[in-house]
Design a protein around this motif. Sequence first.
Motif, PDB file in Angstrom:
ATOM      1  N   GLN A  53      49.419  51.423  40.137  1.00 51.07           N
ATOM      2  CA  GLN A  53      49.964  50.684  39.097  1.00 51.07           C
ATOM      3  C   GLN A  53      49.439  49.189  39.000  1.00 51.07           C
ATOM      4  O   GLN A  53      48.954  48.681  38.007  1.00 51.07           O
ATOM      5  CB  GLN A  53      51.312  50.615  39.158  1.00 51.07           C
ATOM      6  CG  GLN A  53      52.158  51.912  38.916  1.00 51.07           C
ATOM      7  CD  GLN A  53      52.374  52.428  37.746  1.00 51.07           C
ATOM      8  OE1 GLN A  53      52.294  51.682  36.755  1.00 51.07           O
ATOM      9  NE2 GLN A  53      52.006  53.636  37.216  1.00 51.07           N
TER      10      GLN A  53
ATOM     11  N   ALA B 283      47.122  47.271  36.201  1.00 51.42           N
ATOM     12  CA  ALA B 283      47.551  46.149  35.557  1.00 51.42           C
ATOM     13  C   ALA B 283      46.446  44.940  35.650  1.00 51.42           C
ATOM     14  O   ALA B 283      46.261  44.351  34.646  1.00 51.42           O
ATOM     15  CB  ALA B 283      48.929  45.829  36.307  1.00 51.42           C
TER      16      ALA B 283
ATOM     17  N   GLU C 213      47.251  42.944  32.536  1.00 49.05           N
ATOM     18  CA  GLU C 213      48.646  42.966  32.356  1.00 49.05           C
ATOM     19  C   GLU C 213      49.726  42.513  33.333  1.00 49.05           C
ATOM     20  O   GLU C 213      50.631  43.236  33.477  1.00 49.05           O
ATOM     21  CB  GLU C 213      48.758  44.525  32.065  1.00 49.05           C
ATOM     22  CG  GLU C 213      48.131  45.325  30.691  1.00 49.05           C
ATOM     23  CD  GLU C 213      48.328  46.584  30.534  1.00 49.05           C
ATOM     24  OE1 GLU C 213      47.828  47.046  29.531  1.00 49.05           O
ATOM     25  OE2 GLU C 213      48.854  47.428  31.616  1.00 49.05           O
TER      26      GLU C 213
ATOM     27  N   VAL D  81      49.621  39.730  39.425  1.00 54.90           N
ATOM     28  CA  VAL D  81      49.693  41.093  39.655  1.00 54.90           C
ATOM     29  C   VAL D  81      50.465  41.602  41.148  1.00 54.90           C
ATOM     30  O   VAL D  81      51.666  41.877  41.288  1.00 54.90           O
ATOM     31  CB  VAL D  81      48.304  41.826  39.704  1.00 54.90           C
ATOM     32  CG1 VAL D  81      48.917  43.441  39.893  1.00 54.90           C
ATOM     33  CG2 VAL D  81      48.152  41.891  38.249  1.00 54.90           C
TER      34      VAL D  81
ATOM     35  N   MET E 187      54.527  42.051  37.184  1.00 50.91           N
ATOM     36  CA  MET E 187      53.641  42.764  35.892  1.00 50.91           C
ATOM     37  C   MET E 187      54.639  43.476  34.954  1.00 50.91           C
ATOM     38  O   MET E 187      55.795  43.569  35.111  1.00 50.91           O
ATOM     39  CB  MET E 187      52.647  43.976  36.458  1.00 50.91           C
ATOM     40  CG  MET E 187      53.564  45.116  37.092  1.00 50.91           C
ATOM     41  SD  MET E 187      52.384  46.441  37.760  1.00 50.91           S
ATOM     42  CE  MET E 187      53.175  47.454  38.586  1.00 50.91           C
ATOM     43  N   ASP E 188      54.161  43.521  33.844  1.00 48.75           N
ATOM     44  CA  ASP E 188      55.174  44.150  32.909  1.00 48.75           C
ATOM     45  C   ASP E 188      56.131  45.342  33.169  1.00 48.75           C
ATOM     46  O   ASP E 188      55.640  46.236  33.710  1.00 48.75           O
ATOM     47  CB  ASP E 188      54.389  44.585  31.595  1.00 48.75           C
ATOM     48  CG  ASP E 188      55.331  44.823  30.387  1.00 48.75           C
ATOM     49  OD1 ASP E 188      56.480  45.150  30.606  1.00 48.75           O
ATOM     50  OD2 ASP E 188      54.585  44.599  29.260  1.00 48.75           O
TER      51      ASP E 188
ATOM     52  N   ARG F  66      55.461  48.804  32.529  1.00 51.06           N
ATOM     53  CA  ARG F  66      54.658  49.757  33.200  1.00 51.06           C
ATOM     54  C   ARG F  66      55.074  50.441  34.440  1.00 51.06           C
ATOM     55  O   ARG F  66      54.624  51.415  34.933  1.00 51.06           O
ATOM     56  CB  ARG F  66      53.460  48.894  33.761  1.00 51.06           C
ATOM     57  CG  ARG F  66      52.520  49.571  34.690  1.00 51.06           C
ATOM     58  CD  ARG F  66      51.422  48.736  35.223  1.00 51.06           C
ATOM     59  NE  ARG F  66      50.441  48.641  33.610  1.00 51.06           N
ATOM     60  CZ  ARG F  66      49.544  49.439  33.340  1.00 51.06           C
ATOM     61  NH1 ARG F  66      49.506  50.501  33.975  1.00 51.06           N
ATOM     62  NH2 ARG F  66      48.771  49.532  32.254  1.00 51.06           N
TER      63      ARG F  66
END
Length: 573
Positions: free
Chosen positions: A438, A442, A447, A458, A554-555, A558
């Motif tokens: 992940q 990202a 992201e 991140v 991170m978002d 996700r």
Amino acid sequence: METPQIFTTALFFEGQDEKLWPRRLLHVPSMTSVEREGEHTYLGVQKPDYNILSYTWGRYKISDGPTLQVKNIGWDIQPIDPLRFTVEDLETTLRVVSHGKPFIWIDIACIDQENYEVKMDEIGRQAGIFYNAKDAFIWLHGSSTQQLQRKFDHFFQLVARLDGEAVEEIAFDENTTITNNWEPDDAASEIFIGENTFLPHCIRDLDWINDMQRCLSGIIGDVWFSSLWTLQEASLRPDAWFISKEGSVIPRKGYAEVALMNLVHGMGEIERHLSKALYMNRPEEDHALDVVLPSLKVLESIVQRVGLGGWENPSTLYGSARFRECIDPLDRIYGIMQIFGFRLGAACDPSREYTLDNLEHQFATRINAGSPIMGQLFVHTEPVDLGKCWRISQNSHIRTALRLMSTMTLNLAQIRLDDSEQPVFAGPACDFRQIAQQWTMAEEKNEGWPFWGVDGAVHFIALDENEYWYSRIPEDLRHIETENFALNQSLSNLLLEISEDELQILLLGQLLDPEDEEEAFPPTMPGCVGILVRRVVFRERVAWQRLGLCVWAMDASREDTEGLWRTVEYALA
């Protein structure tokens, strides 16, 4: 697992009676130690105003000499080396500390130094004793008023340059003076870190750095800054006023007298900018900053050794405590436990004998019970035995950027002792391979989520020093700082190559923005915190050894991949 709870360090005091009143107060006009009647009455006065004094004296005791004369005590007050301070110096200081109030609290006159049970009970009341005091004073008895004023004025002028506020007057002759305003920390700076984050010009000025080193070393050269007990007293009363050897408060140009908080704020500003200069991403070609980096690291070590600031993080405090002097090794815990409202060891049960290992175990257990994030936000700088990897030690360290992070956390797990007094993690877990993938996706798609003041953050991995670290991690990946995202990605890739499926991440919770409303969820700055662990056999059962700390941002959407997190209950080693 219980409903997730937002935690602040104020909750360390939950269930504690932090307003306990001292067993005795010193009545200065009559120099009488007055014993408390009931809960808070002295000489017939309920809850009297009293002031308090923080100073150092234990290491200067001598066998014979004049002593402070105090009535109504059953213990001997030890004479102090007169080359450090005289009885007359102390009496003058006590009158200054009294400041129009008849009562003050000072340890040698208010704690029975020869009754262990009474002494330990009073040590367990330090938070309340300092909390209830009207005003607090710090006696820097190694320097005169003039010396201290000169040092502090110089320090504040140097700090002001960090914000471009300092003014220097240059006298060319009797009739000519030029006022020089230092350039502000703005877009004109040639040094930039990340997006719209600028460093002040003085950070790359070797003269400023060396000047600050000398100035700060001169201030903290006073023995008060090397005492372990004063570390706790400082954190309990950061509003305390400094007073000199003569018992005078220290004036400051354009302000009220100098308080500890002024010094703490200044050192915090230094540390904040040092973090940007030393550890955040910056242009590769910046020779001016490269030249001063060794000197900046020396300055950083001075700031961190003092331990002022970062008081809300137990790892920071215990790490700083190892640089402080104490007579009894157990004071490494007893001397800081009240910062968090803890009564440990003999402060709870003076009938038992305790080792430092016993006290560290109690200390770590209580911290993790309050917030597993606060209990794990460190790295080991020396190998520790299996069974102790989960708890902080005197050689624990917290990375610079993490020291400056929010101390508001959302607990998503528990670390507690089971029926056999062994540590257990209960909460979300996932395979390291899954979360690392992940992070990689990202990173590749940019992201990340704004965190640590940097866009696109991140993840960050801080490994403990242990046999795994020494045998499997190359030198260039052992000490990665928070904002070096490229090296963190390289470390993730390496761990994926060498670990097979033995590594997992145990999710502790999230670091929150203190400016958010408590009910705001998800938080605007979702910094997740977990520990990296591997499966081992310990005491004939499967357990999980902590290898280090992971922080990622991170978002959150996700991470909603189905099946990523599962609820576990693991024994910790």
